[in-house]
Each structure stands twice: as C-alpha cells, then as structure tokens.
Design an enzyme around this catalytic site. Sequence first.
Site, PDB file in Angstrom:
ATOM      1  N   SER A   1       5.604  -2.129   9.633  1.00 38.81           N
ATOM      2  CA  SER A   1       6.611  -2.279  10.669  1.00 38.81           C
ATOM      3  C   SER A   1       7.972  -2.024  10.046  1.00 38.81           C
ATOM      4  O   SER A   1       8.176  -2.280   8.866  1.00 38.81           O
ATOM      5  CB  SER A   1       6.568  -3.696  11.244  1.00 38.81           C
ATOM      6  OG  SER A   1       7.611  -3.864  12.176  1.00 38.81           O
TER       7      SER A   1
ATOM      8  N   TYR B   1       2.840   9.896   0.853  1.00 38.55           N
ATOM      9  CA  TYR B   1       3.884   9.368   1.733  1.00 38.55           C
ATOM     10  C   TYR B   1       5.286   9.814   1.285  1.00 38.55           C
ATOM     11  O   TYR B   1       6.256   9.612   2.008  1.00 38.55           O
ATOM     12  CB  TYR B   1       3.822   7.828   1.811  1.00 38.55           C
ATOM     13  CG  TYR B   1       2.489   7.271   2.281  1.00 38.55           C
ATOM     14  CD1 TYR B   1       1.546   8.080   2.920  1.00 38.55           C
ATOM     15  CD2 TYR B   1       2.156   5.939   2.072  1.00 38.55           C
ATOM     16  CE1 TYR B   1       0.323   7.580   3.337  1.00 38.55           C
ATOM     17  CE2 TYR B   1       0.927   5.428   2.494  1.00 38.55           C
ATOM     18  CZ  TYR B   1       0.016   6.257   3.109  1.00 38.55           C
ATOM     19  OH  TYR B   1      -1.198   5.745   3.513  1.00 38.55           O
TER      20      TYR B   1
ATOM     21  N   ASP C   1       0.854  -1.191   0.000  1.00 46.27           N
ATOM     22  CA  ASP C   1       0.000   0.000   0.000  1.00 46.27           C
ATOM     23  C   ASP C   1       0.890   1.242   0.000  1.00 46.27           C
ATOM     24  O   ASP C   1       1.695   1.439   0.918  1.00 46.27           O
ATOM     25  CB  ASP C   1      -0.887   0.004   1.247  1.00 46.27           C
ATOM     26  CG  ASP C   1      -1.819   1.214   1.245  1.00 46.27           C
ATOM     27  OD1 ASP C   1      -2.683   1.277   0.357  1.00 46.27           O
ATOM     28  OD2 ASP C   1      -1.662   2.098   2.110  1.00 46.27           O
TER      29      ASP C   1
ATOM     30  N   LYS D   1      -2.244   6.072  -4.192  1.00 46.00           N
ATOM     31  CA  LYS D   1      -3.386   6.961  -3.946  1.00 46.00           C
ATOM     32  C   LYS D   1      -3.157   8.373  -4.467  1.00 46.00           C
ATOM     33  O   LYS D   1      -2.042   8.892  -4.423  1.00 46.00           O
ATOM     34  CB  LYS D   1      -3.671   7.053  -2.444  1.00 46.00           C
ATOM     35  CG  LYS D   1      -3.669   5.730  -1.723  1.00 46.00           C
ATOM     36  CD  LYS D   1      -4.119   5.868  -0.277  1.00 46.00           C
ATOM     37  CE  LYS D   1      -3.799   4.623   0.514  1.00 46.00           C
ATOM     38  NZ  LYS D   1      -2.425   4.585   1.024  1.00 46.00           N
TER      39      LYS D   1
ATOM     40  N   HIS E   1      -7.380   9.296  -2.020  1.00 44.63           N
ATOM     41  CA  HIS E   1      -6.846   9.121  -0.659  1.00 44.63           C
ATOM     42  C   HIS E   1      -7.826   9.597   0.412  1.00 44.63           C
ATOM     43  O   HIS E   1      -7.991   8.957   1.445  1.00 44.63           O
ATOM     44  CB  HIS E   1      -5.509   9.868  -0.539  1.00 44.63           C
ATOM     45  CG  HIS E   1      -4.633   9.398   0.570  1.00 44.63           C
ATOM     46  ND1 HIS E   1      -3.267   9.342   0.471  1.00 44.63           N
ATOM     47  CD2 HIS E   1      -4.911   8.964   1.829  1.00 44.63           C
ATOM     48  CE1 HIS E   1      -2.751   8.883   1.607  1.00 44.63           C
ATOM     49  NE2 HIS E   1      -3.736   8.661   2.455  1.00 44.63           N
TER      50      HIS E   1
HETATM   51  N1  LIG Z   1      -5.741   5.707   3.959  1.00 48.34           N
HETATM   52  C1  LIG Z   1      -5.222   6.358   4.960  1.00 48.34           C
HETATM   53  O1  LIG Z   1      -5.543   7.514   5.223  1.00 48.34           O
HETATM   54  C2  LIG Z   1      -4.200   5.680   5.827  1.00 48.34           C
HETATM   55  C3  LIG Z   1      -3.885   6.226   7.070  1.00 48.34           C
HETATM   56  C4  LIG Z   1      -2.943   5.558   7.844  1.00 48.34           C
HETATM   57  C5  LIG Z   1      -2.325   4.397   7.389  1.00 48.34           C
HETATM   58  N2  LIG Z   1      -2.629   3.922   6.152  1.00 48.34           N
HETATM   59  C6  LIG Z   1      -1.960   2.712   5.600  1.00 48.34           C
HETATM   60  O2  LIG Z   1      -2.011   1.665   6.531  1.00 48.34           O
HETATM   61  C7  LIG Z   1      -0.688   1.212   6.814  1.00 48.34           C
HETATM   62  C8  LIG Z   1      -0.626   0.668   8.204  1.00 48.34           C
HETATM   63  O3  LIG Z   1      -0.938   1.647   9.184  1.00 48.34           O
HETATM   64  P1  LIG Z   1      -0.362   1.582  10.637  1.00 48.34           P
HETATM   65  O4  LIG Z   1       1.094   1.943  10.645  1.00 48.34           O
HETATM   66  O5  LIG Z   1      -1.221   2.371  11.507  1.00 48.34           O
HETATM   67  O6  LIG Z   1      -0.501   0.000  10.983  1.00 48.34           O
HETATM   68  P2  LIG Z   1      -0.387  -0.835  12.278  1.00 48.34           P
HETATM   69  O7  LIG Z   1       0.176  -2.130  11.818  1.00 48.34           O
HETATM   70  O8  LIG Z   1      -1.678  -0.821  13.021  1.00 48.34           O
HETATM   71  O9  LIG Z   1       0.642  -0.095  13.232  1.00 48.34           O
HETATM   72  C9  LIG Z   1       2.007  -0.068  13.019  1.00 48.34           C
HETATM   73  C10 LIG Z   1       2.679   0.001  14.378  1.00 48.34           C
HETATM   74  O10 LIG Z   1       2.547  -1.264  15.027  1.00 48.34           O
HETATM   75  C11 LIG Z   1       3.824  -1.780  15.367  1.00 48.34           C
HETATM   76  N3  LIG Z   1       3.828  -3.208  15.061  1.00 48.34           N
HETATM   77  C12 LIG Z   1       3.806  -3.794  13.825  1.00 48.34           C
HETATM   78  N4  LIG Z   1       3.822  -5.119  13.932  1.00 48.34           N
HETATM   79  C13 LIG Z   1       3.833  -5.410  15.247  1.00 48.34           C
HETATM   80  C14 LIG Z   1       3.863  -6.626  15.990  1.00 48.34           C
HETATM   81  N5  LIG Z   1       3.870  -7.793  15.365  1.00 48.34           N
HETATM   82  N6  LIG Z   1       3.864  -6.543  17.353  1.00 48.34           N
HETATM   83  C15 LIG Z   1       3.857  -5.352  17.971  1.00 48.34           C
HETATM   84  N7  LIG Z   1       3.832  -4.159  17.330  1.00 48.34           N
HETATM   85  C16 LIG Z   1       3.830  -4.185  15.978  1.00 48.34           C
HETATM   86  C17 LIG Z   1       4.823  -1.031  14.543  1.00 48.34           C
HETATM   87  O11 LIG Z   1       6.028  -0.838  15.239  1.00 48.34           O
HETATM   88  P3  LIG Z   1       7.423  -1.534  14.746  1.00 48.34           P
HETATM   89  O12 LIG Z   1       7.877  -0.766  13.535  1.00 48.34           O
HETATM   90  O13 LIG Z   1       8.305  -1.380  15.927  1.00 48.34           O
HETATM   91  O14 LIG Z   1       7.111  -2.971  14.433  1.00 48.34           O
HETATM   92  C18 LIG Z   1       4.136   0.321  14.311  1.00 48.34           C
HETATM   93  O15 LIG Z   1       4.431   1.198  15.394  1.00 48.34           O
HETATM   94  C19 LIG Z   1       0.190   2.417   6.520  1.00 48.34           C
HETATM   95  O16 LIG Z   1       1.522   2.085   6.260  1.00 48.34           O
HETATM   96  C20 LIG Z   1      -0.492   2.957   5.287  1.00 48.34           C
HETATM   97  O17 LIG Z   1      -0.110   2.198   4.161  1.00 48.34           O
HETATM   98  C21 LIG Z   1      -3.576   4.537   5.374  1.00 48.34           C
END
Ligand SMILES: NC(=O)c1ccc[n+]([C@@H]2O[C@H](COP(=O)([O-])OP(=O)(O)OC[C@H]3O[C@@H](n4cnc5c(N)ncnc54)[C@H](OP(=O)(O)O)[C@@H]3O)[C@@H](O)[C@H]2O)c1
Length: 293
Positions: free
Chosen positions: A244, A37, A32, A66, A99
């Site tokens: 991550s 970004y 994604d 997006k 987006h």
């Molecule tokens: N459409 C939109 O407006 C929008 C908005 C936000 C995000 N997104 C998309 O969604 C994606 C994911 O969003 P998100 O970053 O919020 O996802 P998330 O997976 O809920 O959160 C990521 C966080 O969780 C931690 N993490 C990941 N795997 C883990 C595990 N197995 N155990 C414990 N902690 C873990 C990561 O830290 P570590 O790095 O230390 O593992 C990071 O701090 C983004 O990259 C983007 O592509 C879209």
Amino acid sequence: MPALGFGTLIPGATETRNATRTALEAGFRHLDCAERYRNEEQVGEAIQQAIQADLLTRQDLFITTKLWNNNHRPERVQPAFESSCDRLQLDYIDLYLIHTPFAFQPGDEQDPRDEHGQVVHDSGVTLVETWRALEDLVDGGRCKSIGLSDVTLERLKEIVAVSRIKPAAVQVESHPYLPEWHLLDFCREHGIVVQAFAPLGHAMEPRVVDDPVITSIAQRNHKTPAQVALAWAVQRGTAFLTTSTSPRHIRENFEISALPEDAMREIRDHIKTSVRFNSVVGTGVPGFIPRSK
Ligand SMILES: NC(=O)c1ccc[n+]([C@@H]2O[C@H](COP(=O)([O-])OP(=O)(O)OC[C@H]3O[C@@H](n4cnc5c(N)ncnc54)[C@H](OP(=O)(O)O)[C@@H]3O)[C@@H](O)[C@H]2O)c1
C-alpha cells in the site's frame, strides 16, 4: 520469517521510499523486493534511514529479493545477486527467489522481445541448472535461504525431487479467491513456507474486500475487510505480502488479530468465487490481468 510481509512492487521512487519507511515504522520487518521492480535502491535507502534512526537493526529484518528471468544462466546468478545486495545496501539476503520459472534471453534487457513483440525465451538453461546456482549462493554464506516464485505444484515437485538444498519458501498469488490449498498442503508436508502475494486480490474486481462473506465477518468481529483477509492468510499457515502507499492502510494491515474458527471455516466453505488476478505464473511476463468492471 515474519508472517506479515510488506511488498515493494510500487511504481515511483519517492512512493517506494516513503511507503517502505512507513511500513517499517508501522512494524513490518519483512520486505519483499525484486530486481524486476527496479526500485531496490529506494528500498535500501528506506532501510538505511530506519537503521540510522535507531528504529531497527539489520538483524531485525527479513529481506527477500528475486532473480529475474534474464539472469537464469548459472554464470549470471551470482552477479545478479551481488547487484541486488549492492542496491539494497545489504551484506546478506534472507531469502533469494527465482522470480519465475521462465528463462528469458540472457542479457541486460529484462523484457527481451523479437520483431513481432514476442518475448524471447532462453532454451539454453533449465530451471534445475538455475537452482543449482542458487544452492551455490547459499554455500557462499551471504544468501541465507532460497526458493521459487510463480511456480505450479508440478514444477515445485520437480525441484524438491532433485535439490540438494530444498526450497525454503514459495511465493505465489493467493487470497480467498485463489486459496491454492493443494500447494499449501504439499508445502506444509515438506516444511516449505508459502508466501501469498496479492492477499487482497490487488484491489481488483471482483474485490476480495467487498466479498459479502468477508465484509460480514469484518462487521461481526469489529475488523476491516482487509484485516479479515490478512488474518485468514496468516491463520491458515501462509505468510502474506501486502502493498500500500496509504499510511492508513499500511498501519491497518499490520494491526491484525486472530479470527474465530467459525470465520475461518466460513471463508473456506462459503466463498465460491475463483479468480487468478495475475497471469505471470503462465507466461513469466509480469502483470495483473486487466479486466472490465
Ligand atoms: N512473485 C510475483 O510474481 C509477484 C507478483 C505480484 C506481487 N508480488 C509481491 O506481492 C506484493 C503485494 O502484491 P499486491 O500489490 O497485489 O497486494 P495486495 O495487498 O493484494 O494489493 C494492493 C492493493 O490493495 C490496496 N490496499 C492495501 N491495503 C488496503 C486496505 N487495508 N484496504 C483497502 N485496500 C487496500 C492498495 O491500495 P492503496 O495503496 O490505496 O492502499 C493496492 O491497490 C507486491 O508488492 C510484491 O512484493 C509478487
């Protein structure tokens, strides 16, 4: 679309390249991305490295990117799409999303502000007009499918009602603290895939991975809490996008397996916490909501 998606909202060029490469090596085939970004170039480099290393081919991948808010005017859509393709070094995009449904002042500034620091919106274009321009992209052949992100169910219904090409997917925040069941039911009825972003609650407080229902299911089933939250996302019928920069977490997040049905019911019925972590759906301005611990 592979249900297991890796999100590239990662600050830092090197971190983006490394994490994307690690995700591809771990087995993720769905990435994604977004022009917002500002790292499509590094994602493209990681994809090219993986292709050159014979790890995968372009056809193995499902790439989403997006259109940002400053490019909603129909005449700006095709150039924005082409620029994303160029930066990603791709001939085609599998899924192109609007987006957010908020149009900002057209121009090169992604975050246009007035002298009071307020976002400058664009009242000269409607979401339907932007959607029509995305439909034209599909006709052009290099954009395989189109969809929306950060929309409410009401906005989604508006587009579904008037579109010539229906949204293939909708990307919204979703996790056990924000299950969005109504949106999911509507999408299921209309054959629209829901992509859940922040499936782990963006690691913010209150932490989904520390929830007692999730941790107890994890313990009983010999999984990590993150694997429980991600398996739940897939099993209830969404694709997830997790992110991550830790190779251990990236591999852990790909190694998921089905939960017993009683665990699925327990998450649905016993988790009462309700939290939206990202305010973008209400404002069009990206950002997870800072909260005190
Ligand atoms: N459409 C939109 O407006 C929008 C908005 C936000 C995000 N997104 C998309 O969604 C994606 C994911 O969003 P998100 O970053 O919020 O996802 P998330 O997976 O809920 O959160 C990521 C966080 O969780 C931690 N993490 C990941 N795997 C883990 C595990 N197995 N155990 C414990 N902690 C873990 C990561 O830290 P570590 O790095 O230390 O593992 C990071 O701090 C983004 O990259 C983007 O592509 C879209």
